[in-house]
Design an enzyme around this catalytic site. Sequence first.
Site, PDB file in Angstrom:
ATOM      1  N   SER A  82      -7.724   2.630   6.311  1.00 43.25           N
ATOM      2  CA  SER A  82      -7.062   1.647   7.034  1.00 43.25           C
ATOM      3  C   SER A  82      -6.922   2.003   8.420  1.00 43.25           C
ATOM      4  CB  SER A  82      -5.679   1.202   6.591  1.00 43.25           C
ATOM      5  OG  SER A  82      -5.000   0.241   7.653  1.00 43.25           O
ATOM      6  N   HIS A 112     -10.489  -0.913   5.660  1.00 44.01           N
ATOM      7  CA  HIS A 112      -9.504  -2.078   5.608  1.00 44.01           C
ATOM      8  C   HIS A 112      -8.793  -2.225   6.826  1.00 44.01           C
ATOM      9  CE1 HIS A 112      -6.043  -3.652   3.142  1.00 44.01           C
ATOM     10  NE2 HIS A 112      -5.385  -3.131   3.883  1.00 44.01           N
ATOM     11  N   ASP A 134      -6.121  -4.526   8.780  1.00 40.96           N
ATOM     12  CA  ASP A 134      -4.827  -5.257   8.630  1.00 40.96           C
ATOM     13  C   ASP A 134      -4.651  -6.325   9.619  1.00 40.96           C
ATOM     14  OD1 ASP A 134      -3.657  -3.749   6.367  1.00 40.96           O
ATOM     15  OD2 ASP A 134      -4.067  -2.127   7.479  1.00 40.96           O
ATOM     16  N   MET A 155      -1.871  -8.889  11.331  1.00 45.15           N
ATOM     17  CA  MET A 155      -0.418  -9.439  11.225  1.00 45.15           C
ATOM     18  C   MET A 155      -0.343 -10.430  12.122  1.00 45.15           C
ATOM     19  SD  MET A 155       1.167  -5.482  10.434  1.00 45.15           S
ATOM     20  CE  MET A 155       0.438  -4.197   9.330  1.00 45.15           C
ATOM     21  N   HIS A 202      -7.283  -7.672   5.286  1.00 45.54           N
ATOM     22  CA  HIS A 202      -5.935  -7.923   4.431  1.00 45.54           C
ATOM     23  C   HIS A 202      -4.957  -8.795   5.522  1.00 45.54           C
ATOM     24  CE1 HIS A 202      -1.863  -5.770   3.098  1.00 45.54           C
ATOM     25  NE2 HIS A 202      -1.984  -7.002   2.613  1.00 45.54           N
ATOM     26  N   MET A 243      -1.938 -10.335   6.660  1.00 44.22           N
ATOM     27  CA  MET A 243      -0.390 -10.742   6.539  1.00 44.22           C
ATOM     28  C   MET A 243      -0.108 -11.564   7.540  1.00 44.22           C
ATOM     29  SD  MET A 243       0.134  -6.665   5.793  1.00 44.22           S
ATOM     30  CE  MET A 243      -1.653  -6.037   6.660  1.00 44.22           C
ATOM     31  N   MET A 246       0.897  -4.365  -3.385  1.00 39.84           N
ATOM     32  CA  MET A 246       1.500  -3.530  -2.168  1.00 39.84           C
ATOM     33  C   MET A 246       2.400  -2.515  -2.777  1.00 39.84           C
ATOM     34  SD  MET A 246       0.034  -4.757   0.578  1.00 39.84           S
ATOM     35  CE  MET A 246       1.069  -3.601   1.569  1.00 39.84           C
ATOM     36  N   GLY A 299       3.541  -4.449   6.897  1.00 41.74           N
ATOM     37  CA  GLY A 299       4.002  -4.551   8.033  1.00 41.74           C
ATOM     38  C   GLY A 299       3.676  -3.150   8.892  1.00 41.74           C
ATOM     39  N   PHE A 300       3.923  -2.162   8.223  1.00 42.57           N
ATOM     40  CA  PHE A 300       3.856  -0.919   8.967  1.00 42.57           C
ATOM     41  C   PHE A 300       2.894   0.065   8.154  1.00 42.57           C
ATOM     42  CE2 PHE A 300       7.173  -3.424  10.672  1.00 42.57           C
ATOM     43  CZ  PHE A 300       6.754  -3.352  11.982  1.00 42.57           C
ATOM     44  N   GLY A 301       2.266   0.989   8.944  1.00 44.37           N
ATOM     45  CA  GLY A 301       1.931   2.407   8.049  1.00 44.37           C
ATOM     46  C   GLY A 301       2.680   3.265   8.102  1.00 44.37           C
ATOM     47  N   GLY A 302       2.444   4.435   7.439  1.00 43.55           N
ATOM     48  CA  GLY A 302       3.532   5.607   7.320  1.00 43.55           C
ATOM     49  C   GLY A 302       4.611   5.428   6.672  1.00 43.55           C
ATOM     50  N   ASP A 327      -2.223  -0.476  -1.975  1.00 46.52           N
ATOM     51  CA  ASP A 327      -2.182  -0.459  -0.550  1.00 46.52           C
ATOM     52  C   ASP A 327      -0.549   0.212   0.109  1.00 46.52           C
ATOM     53  OD1 ASP A 327      -2.338  -0.426   2.308  1.00 46.52           O
ATOM     54  OD2 ASP A 327      -2.564  -2.764   2.443  1.00 46.52           O
ATOM     55  N   GLY A 328      -0.446   1.185   0.663  1.00 45.13           N
ATOM     56  CA  GLY A 328       0.991   1.610   1.228  1.00 45.13           C
ATOM     57  C   GLY A 328       1.297   2.891   0.539  1.00 45.13           C
ATOM     58  N   GLY A 329       1.247   3.885   1.655  1.00 45.54           N
ATOM     59  CA  GLY A 329       1.748   5.415   1.035  1.00 45.54           C
ATOM     60  C   GLY A 329       0.701   6.068   0.305  1.00 45.54           C
ATOM     61  N   GLY A 338      -3.958   4.751   4.963  1.00 48.10           N
ATOM     62  CA  GLY A 338      -4.149   4.708   6.385  1.00 48.10           C
ATOM     63  C   GLY A 338      -3.758   6.139   7.056  1.00 48.10           C
ATOM     64  N   SER A 339      -2.261   6.385   7.147  1.00 46.59           N
ATOM     65  CA  SER A 339      -1.888   7.687   7.921  1.00 46.59           C
ATOM     66  C   SER A 339      -2.527   8.742   6.980  1.00 46.59           C
ATOM     67  CB  SER A 339      -0.665   7.863   7.797  1.00 46.59           C
ATOM     68  OG  SER A 339      -0.002   6.689   7.635  1.00 46.59           O
TER      69      SER A 339
END
Length: 225
Positions: free
Chosen positions: A8, A32, A34, A36, A65, A67, A139, A144-147, A178-180, A200-201
């Site tokens: 991402s 990917h 995002d 938003m 994706h 959102m 999810m 809403g946010f990365g990291g 998706d996420g972390g 992502g991060s």
Amino acid sequence: MTIRICPSVLNADQSDLAREIKRVEGVADFIHLDIMDDKFVPNFTYSFERTREIVHDSVLPIDLHLMVEDADHWGPTYASLKSEGVFSVTVHYEATKNLSATIGLIKGQGVRAGVAIKPATPVEVVKDFIDDLDMVLVMTVEPGFGGQSFMAEMMAKVSTLRKWIEAKGLSHTWLQVDGGIALSTIDQASASGADTFVAGSAVYKSENPAEMVADLRKRANASGR
Ligand code: DX5
Ligand code: ZN
């Protein structure tokens, strides 16, 4: 199981996304992206026109994706960017009123259709639709946010979905998280049955994004089914 890694670019250098995407060319499966709208989630990324440019300039196919609110309208609208390089469009279950029709309209344009569920949404809501889906996105953070930190408690949903997919023999249905996702968490997700991983991060905050994608893939393969 075939493993797919989708970096991402949410936290990549926004001033030159084409170059950021090129850094993982040849090693990542998809990018990917995002989208938003500052309504469905408290953050804004790209307008439709800006998205078209990013997709057009990308050397890799795009996994979108969404959102955004009113996904019944926006899902098919974004799918119209297929000729620019959109490969799949994922809408949020929580943002649709007529999921079946929306999935049909996305697929009708030759784009793979996915449905995402937020952490508070029970996995059972997708059960009736699963035969028609190309991908389910669980999810593993609040969108809403990365990291943010990976929510391991979401793995129960992933295992349930993997069971349904296997029981129905839906070999075309991908299961995304998706996420972390990072080297420290991808093994849990893979062992639970995910086959498609957004990172992502982990990718873009690393010294060498391409090497990180390769390492993530290795780790997922080692712990997968
Ligand atoms: C969050 C987005 C994610 C985000 C993931 O709402 O959907 O795709 O970019 O970022 P990391 O991998 O840093 O959690
Ligand atoms: Zn995402």
